[in-house]
Design an enzyme around this catalytic site. Sequence first.
Site, PDB file in Angstrom:
ATOM      1  N   GLU A   1      -3.639  -3.532   5.536  1.00 19.36           N
ATOM      2  CA  GLU A   1      -4.843  -3.156   4.780  1.00 19.36           C
ATOM      3  C   GLU A   1      -4.643  -3.295   3.286  1.00 19.36           C
ATOM      4  O   GLU A   1      -5.597  -3.558   2.534  1.00 19.36           O
ATOM      5  CB  GLU A   1      -5.270  -1.733   5.142  1.00 19.36           C
ATOM      6  CG  GLU A   1      -4.500  -0.602   4.467  1.00 19.36           C
ATOM      7  CD  GLU A   1      -3.061  -0.455   4.904  1.00 19.36           C
ATOM      8  OE1 GLU A   1      -2.266   0.106   4.137  1.00 19.36           O
ATOM      9  OE2 GLU A   1      -2.739  -0.898   6.018  1.00 19.36           O
ATOM     10  N   ASP A   2      -3.395  -3.135   2.803  1.00 15.50           N
ATOM     11  CA  ASP A   2      -3.129  -3.213   1.374  1.00 15.50           C
ATOM     12  C   ASP A   2      -3.472  -4.591   0.805  1.00 15.50           C
ATOM     13  O   ASP A   2      -4.072  -4.701  -0.262  1.00 15.50           O
ATOM     14  CB  ASP A   2      -1.676  -2.856   1.071  1.00 15.50           C
ATOM     15  CG  ASP A   2      -0.690  -3.484   2.042  1.00 15.50           C
ATOM     16  OD1 ASP A   2      -1.087  -4.389   2.813  1.00 15.50           O
ATOM     17  OD2 ASP A   2       0.488  -3.074   2.043  1.00 15.50           O
ATOM     18  N   PHE A   3      -3.100  -5.644   1.529  1.00 16.03           N
ATOM     19  CA  PHE A   3      -3.398  -7.010   1.089  1.00 16.03           C
ATOM     20  C   PHE A   3      -4.902  -7.225   0.975  1.00 16.03           C
ATOM     21  O   PHE A   3      -5.397  -7.795  -0.005  1.00 16.03           O
ATOM     22  CB  PHE A   3      -2.792  -8.017   2.069  1.00 16.03           C
ATOM     23  CG  PHE A   3      -3.146  -9.454   1.773  1.00 16.03           C
ATOM     24  CD1 PHE A   3      -2.398 -10.198   0.884  1.00 16.03           C
ATOM     25  CD2 PHE A   3      -4.225 -10.052   2.405  1.00 16.03           C
ATOM     26  CE1 PHE A   3      -2.726 -11.524   0.607  1.00 16.03           C
ATOM     27  CE2 PHE A   3      -4.566 -11.376   2.140  1.00 16.03           C
ATOM     28  CZ  PHE A   3      -3.808 -12.113   1.242  1.00 16.03           C
TER      29      PHE A   3
ATOM     30  N   GLY B   1       0.774  -1.232   0.000  1.00 20.39           N
ATOM     31  CA  GLY B   1       0.000   0.000   0.000  1.00 20.39           C
ATOM     32  C   GLY B   1       0.801   1.275   0.000  1.00 20.39           C
ATOM     33  O   GLY B   1       0.232   2.347   0.182  1.00 20.39           O
TER      34      GLY B   1
END
Length: 399
Positions: free
Chosen positions: A237-239, A212
């Site tokens: 959160e990016d995953f 992210g």
Amino acid sequence: MSHQYVNFFWLIVAAALFVFWIGYWLVHILAIVYGKWKLHHKSCKQPKETPYPAVSILKPLTGVDVNLFSNLETFFTMQYPVYELLFCICDESDPSLMLVKKLMEKYPKIDAQIFIGGEKVGINPKINNIQLGYASAKYELFMISDSGIRMKEDTLIDMVEHMKEDVGLIHQMPFVCDREGFPATLEKIYFGTAHARIYLAADFVGVNCATGMSALMRKSLIDDAGGLKAFGCYLAEDFFLAKAIKDRGWKIGICSQPAWQNSGICHIPTFQERIIRWAKLRIAMVPSTIIFEPVSECMLLGALAAWSIYWLFEWDPLAVGLLHILAWFILDWILLSVVQDGPLPFSKFEFVLGWFLRELTAPFLFLNALFRPTIRWKAGIYRLKWGGVVEELKPKGKP
């Protein structure tokens, strides 16, 4: 009879290790070939009848370093028709606020806003910080970009050109700018070899590898998943943002320009803590990491390969191990040169030192991540749970 079964068992283990070893050399070759084909392509000019879509850029900021002003300035000088900059700052006392105001005064024609305080929607401090900016974003395409990222004039054009009709997220492969000092050399070696190898191979086969630090997304897809606040329960959160997009039938991918990290803070302990934190997150999200990641490291895989080849073919294990390390070393040098796309900013001797330090310490950093599941990030301490969900042990600002 039992002795035959034991021999058969070890034969199967040796054969499996040998196949895995051969397969990992294919990963090396794939990363080099795909990297050469994918990275550093010059953006082509679009016809005037197909204008670029406007983009909202979220910039979460906490604290300053010596490179922050110049990094942020590259966002004001991008060659892109229409975009807005949404600076999200934790509180009014943060020194980054003064830098942003200076840049807004210097570039008054750039659409830029400041959001202070954020909104508590979950555990993740980054999501909390950018929540107000996200709610105010005017455009369908939005980008989350970390404070340490440095942009080239055509980076945003490159990312948008990769955002095809069936693509929901475009991210940049992490890399680092040229900086002085051995810690900077170590960072560049890691991101240009071990990290780039897996990142490029994963992108080629369509595996979710999104980070992210610099990612462009479709806002309607994230809103459909509950908005950014729905991902506030995760640290990675990016995953999960990428997973939500893939689960809705959209593609994700990387653009041709790497993400140029240019943090002014560059120390070996800080870098290693970052690697450990990422490993902890991977272990929590993908438990198979516990097995496959250690045996994907040069030294351990070399030792296992030497044993398996000795068992299968009775070749000298020392010779096999040394040849394994030499070949791995050469392929890593080639891959790093591909990712750098130009002369490396350090000597071959410095590369040897940095490469061996990275490879020799990798197993110990992974063991640290495996047996110490708590994460210290920003001013908080978090306990990871299976699936990537976290609970906060030490809320920010409390002793």
